[in-house]
Design an enzyme around this catalytic site. Sequence first.
Site, PDB file in Angstrom:
ATOM      1  N   SER A 113       8.067  -5.521  -3.949  1.00 51.68           N
ATOM      2  CA  SER A 113       7.638  -4.127  -3.717  1.00 51.68           C
ATOM      3  C   SER A 113       6.694  -3.639  -4.801  1.00 51.68           C
ATOM      4  O   SER A 113       5.888  -2.735  -4.572  1.00 51.68           O
ATOM      5  CB  SER A 113       8.847  -3.186  -3.719  1.00 51.68           C
ATOM      6  OG  SER A 113       9.618  -3.397  -2.589  1.00 51.68           O
ATOM      7  N   ASP A 123      18.942  -9.797  -1.418  1.00 52.88           N
ATOM      8  CA  ASP A 123      19.551 -11.078  -1.813  1.00 52.88           C
ATOM      9  C   ASP A 123      20.377 -10.958  -3.099  1.00 52.88           C
ATOM     10  O   ASP A 123      21.481 -11.491  -3.188  1.00 52.88           O
ATOM     11  CB  ASP A 123      18.472 -12.148  -2.030  1.00 52.88           C
ATOM     12  CG  ASP A 123      17.694 -12.461  -0.768  1.00 52.88           C
ATOM     13  OD1 ASP A 123      17.987 -11.852   0.277  1.00 52.88           O
ATOM     14  OD2 ASP A 123      16.788 -13.314  -0.824  1.00 52.88           O
ATOM     15  N   HIS A 128      12.665   3.300   2.865  1.00 53.19           N
ATOM     16  CA  HIS A 128      11.641   3.244   1.817  1.00 53.19           C
ATOM     17  C   HIS A 128      12.187   2.785   0.475  1.00 53.19           C
ATOM     18  O   HIS A 128      11.498   2.103  -0.280  1.00 53.19           O
ATOM     19  CB  HIS A 128      11.025   4.645   1.679  1.00 53.19           C
ATOM     20  CG  HIS A 128       9.830   4.703   0.792  1.00 53.19           C
ATOM     21  ND1 HIS A 128       8.745   3.869   0.939  1.00 53.19           N
ATOM     22  CD2 HIS A 128       9.538   5.513  -0.258  1.00 53.19           C
ATOM     23  CE1 HIS A 128       7.835   4.164   0.027  1.00 53.19           C
ATOM     24  NE2 HIS A 128       8.297   5.137  -0.726  1.00 53.19           N
ATOM     25  N   GLU A 143      15.349  -2.335  -8.630  1.00 53.38           N
ATOM     26  CA  GLU A 143      15.836  -1.736  -7.379  1.00 53.38           C
ATOM     27  C   GLU A 143      17.135  -2.365  -6.877  1.00 53.38           C
ATOM     28  O   GLU A 143      17.829  -1.773  -6.054  1.00 53.38           O
ATOM     29  CB  GLU A 143      14.734  -1.808  -6.302  1.00 53.38           C
ATOM     30  CG  GLU A 143      15.027  -0.905  -5.116  1.00 53.38           C
ATOM     31  CD  GLU A 143      13.878  -0.773  -4.135  1.00 53.38           C
ATOM     32  OE1 GLU A 143      12.703  -0.945  -4.541  1.00 53.38           O
ATOM     33  OE2 GLU A 143      14.151  -0.484  -2.956  1.00 53.38           O
ATOM     34  N   ALA A 183       3.513  -0.541  -4.639  1.00 57.07           N
ATOM     35  CA  ALA A 183       3.692   0.855  -5.060  1.00 57.07           C
ATOM     36  C   ALA A 183       2.337   1.537  -5.116  1.00 57.07           C
ATOM     37  O   ALA A 183       1.372   0.984  -5.636  1.00 57.07           O
ATOM     38  CB  ALA A 183       4.377   0.914  -6.415  1.00 57.07           C
ATOM     39  N   ARG A 188      16.452   9.328  -4.846  1.00 54.45           N
ATOM     40  CA  ARG A 188      15.507   8.979  -5.913  1.00 54.45           C
ATOM     41  C   ARG A 188      14.388  10.005  -6.019  1.00 54.45           C
ATOM     42  O   ARG A 188      13.766  10.367  -5.010  1.00 54.45           O
ATOM     43  CB  ARG A 188      14.907   7.614  -5.604  1.00 54.45           C
ATOM     44  CG  ARG A 188      13.735   7.249  -6.479  1.00 54.45           C
ATOM     45  CD  ARG A 188      12.983   6.071  -5.904  1.00 54.45           C
ATOM     46  NE  ARG A 188      12.205   6.413  -4.738  1.00 54.45           N
ATOM     47  CZ  ARG A 188      10.936   6.045  -4.541  1.00 54.45           C
ATOM     48  NH1 ARG A 188      10.313   5.308  -5.435  1.00 54.45           N
ATOM     49  NH2 ARG A 188      10.298   6.378  -3.439  1.00 54.45           N
ATOM     50  N   GLY A 226       1.836   5.458  -5.497  1.00 57.23           N
ATOM     51  CA  GLY A 226       1.732   6.701  -6.263  1.00 57.23           C
ATOM     52  C   GLY A 226       1.585   6.510  -7.752  1.00 57.23           C
ATOM     53  O   GLY A 226       0.554   6.830  -8.337  1.00 57.23           O
ATOM     54  N   GLU A 282       3.930  15.005  -7.981  1.00 54.99           N
ATOM     55  CA  GLU A 282       4.508  14.604  -6.695  1.00 54.99           C
ATOM     56  C   GLU A 282       5.687  15.503  -6.365  1.00 54.99           C
ATOM     57  O   GLU A 282       6.203  16.210  -7.235  1.00 54.99           O
ATOM     58  CB  GLU A 282       4.962  13.138  -6.759  1.00 54.99           C
ATOM     59  CG  GLU A 282       3.796  12.166  -6.734  1.00 54.99           C
ATOM     60  CD  GLU A 282       4.231  10.714  -6.680  1.00 54.99           C
ATOM     61  OE1 GLU A 282       5.368  10.417  -7.081  1.00 54.99           O
ATOM     62  OE2 GLU A 282       3.425   9.882  -6.244  1.00 54.99           O
ATOM     63  N   HIS A 326      11.192   7.255   4.320  1.00 56.66           N
ATOM     64  CA  HIS A 326       9.908   7.969   4.300  1.00 56.66           C
ATOM     65  C   HIS A 326       9.689   8.510   5.707  1.00 56.66           C
ATOM     66  O   HIS A 326       9.919   7.793   6.676  1.00 56.66           O
ATOM     67  CB  HIS A 326       8.783   7.006   3.903  1.00 56.66           C
ATOM     68  CG  HIS A 326       7.520   7.705   3.543  1.00 56.66           C
ATOM     69  ND1 HIS A 326       6.684   8.247   4.489  1.00 56.66           N
ATOM     70  CD2 HIS A 326       6.959   7.976   2.351  1.00 56.66           C
ATOM     71  CE1 HIS A 326       5.666   8.826   3.882  1.00 56.66           C
ATOM     72  NE2 HIS A 326       5.810   8.681   2.586  1.00 56.66           N
ATOM     73  N   ARG A 335      10.682  15.546   2.077  1.00 63.90           N
ATOM     74  CA  ARG A 335      10.736  14.313   2.866  1.00 63.90           C
ATOM     75  C   ARG A 335      11.993  14.171   3.726  1.00 63.90           C
ATOM     76  O   ARG A 335      11.919  13.781   4.888  1.00 63.90           O
ATOM     77  CB  ARG A 335      10.727  13.109   1.914  1.00 63.90           C
ATOM     78  CG  ARG A 335       9.362  12.672   1.528  1.00 63.90           C
ATOM     79  CD  ARG A 335       9.473  11.421   0.701  1.00 63.90           C
ATOM     80  NE  ARG A 335       8.178  11.118   0.117  1.00 63.90           N
ATOM     81  CZ  ARG A 335       7.950  10.085  -0.676  1.00 63.90           C
ATOM     82  NH1 ARG A 335       8.922   9.258  -0.986  1.00 63.90           N
ATOM     83  NH2 ARG A 335       6.748   9.863  -1.166  1.00 63.90           N
TER      84      ARG A 335
END
Length: 538
Positions: A52, A226, A356, A380, A56, A391, A58, A123, A247, A295
């Site tokens: 991921s 995993d 998300h 994560e 990313a 988050r 932002g 944000e 999201h 959101r």
Amino acid sequence: MTQSPAADTASADTAADVLIVGSGAAGLTAALALPDHLRVTVLAKGALDEGSTAWAQGGIAAVLEPGDTFEHHVRDTVIAGAGLNDPAVVEQVVGRAPAAIERLRELGVPFAEEGGALHLTREGGHSHRRIVHVADATGWAVQEALLRAAAARPNIRLLPDRVAVDLATGRHEERYSGAGNVWGVYAADRRTGRVELHTGRATILATGGAGRAYLFSTAPAGATGDGIAMAWRAGARVSNMEFMQFHPTCLYDLRVKNFLITEAVRGEGGRLVNPATGERFMARYDPERLELAPRDVVARAIDAEIKRHGLDYVHLDISHQPPDFVRAHFPNIHEKLTGLGIDMTREPIPVVPAQHYTCGGIVIDADGRTDLPGLYAAGECTQSGLHGANRLASNSLLECFVYGEAAADHIGRHLDTLPPVPPIRPWDESRVTHSDEEVVIKQNWTEIRRFMWNYVGIVRTTKRLQRAASRIRLMRDEVADYYGHFRVTPDLIELRNLLEVADLIVRCALARHESRGLHYTLDYPDTLATAADTVLVP
Ligand SMILES: Cc1cc2nc3c(=O)[nH]c(=O)nc-3n(C[C@H](O)[C@H](O)[C@H](O)COP(=O)(O)OP(=O)(O)OC[C@H]3O[C@@H](n4cnc5c(N)ncnc54)[C@H](O)[C@@H]3O)c2cc1C
């Protein structure tokens, strides 16, 4: 028959002092922060930049603006987290953010600047401008810089295409059993199909999230939880898996399934419309803020429309704006959609909410230690106490840097106190045959992701969760049988882990008898006065 280790031990080639599973922000930060006299191996399940991190967009949150304070950043994080955050952890992470940004600059990350200072954006949920960024591709720049630095370090070996199957623990070998000590992993080499034993006196899991348990997710294909599943099977506690962040607007296209339509489209006037009724429905859910509500409010509203009307998607329409305006503001989205046959200047975009971010995970302490001696985790895949029930945007990369370093620092100081790696059996490949039933994997994979989407999504009920739980029970038996009889493949490894994390998500969701943050259930719509983590003990 189960697949289990046989005799002998890891060859010098696969023996390291510290083994890191994952080459994203958390794994590479840890690798670079370890003392350079240690032999460090970093495994990735595919290419080194496929996590991921590289996706990313932002940026990274840090207190850098005059007038902003650590207290403000802490408060914003705790408000987003609906009071479930661990205040000491939030303070630690927020306090270390400016130094983490500085180290990334030293590694050559070209953060945007304005007038000689870092350019900061703002944000949702942040009370100040505090997001450092590299245009709208921050993650890519960070991933590149970390990989470049790691590749230049002679003590770090980067091994792509190694899919970790399970942790190598004392439990496999009664003779050496030492309270679930972890001494590395068994990992399937994609090129040879063989499962190798990779040992380390300390092991760090930095395997990212579990978004791909859902039909629609913005996360890359390898986000199958995993590390969380491996740690759980080995005996580590897992916590707060019910808090999955969605999201609101991901493109609905069964060929793509993970293309994010940025919030900015709504910011520039995009309207959400029910395709069955033609209604601009946000007026019923949040009459003041409409499409610009937070959101989770927008995601829940879309989900309600989809469920009530039996829709596959809703429409996001910005075609009332001049075509030049749309093309100029959203060149990448416009190009991508055009390639898929959608002209966003003339027609609406079909969208669904998509998973998300995974807020829960392996329980770690302030040094990144898990419950198992020798096993650390960062990023994560963990539940550190930072995010609580939701988050705050751009705090997640930050968590990777802070905990990658914390784990490396602790290992650097304590490696000598960990027991040396004993002889551990390599994987027994003699008893397994190739399957001629790959269709079983495909079928189960699709089924899990669909029922997780339908029953364990944005709005939950106890009945839906129980339905999901009974499906999981049936499928686990089938997959366990399959796993026991056939040679492991990357698909089978991921399917087994997806089922494991699906089970953990459902169990956490059933255990929470309230609605808080990202967990919303019609059976318990209120928030309890006292906040408590959901902790699953193996
Ligand atoms: C589209 C998108 C946009 C985002 N934007 C932002 C943002 O602007 N700001 C922000 O802070 N966060 C953002 N996030 C979240 C953030 O990117 C992630 O939380 C963070 O990058 C996770 O880093 P990580 O190191 O924990 O895991 P990842 O970067 O996901 O890396 C996981 C690594 O583990 C490896 N791995 C996994 N399983 C195995 C296995 N079985 N065997 C071997 N290796 C394995 C993978 O190959 C990979 O190398 C965004 C996420 C997405 C999806």
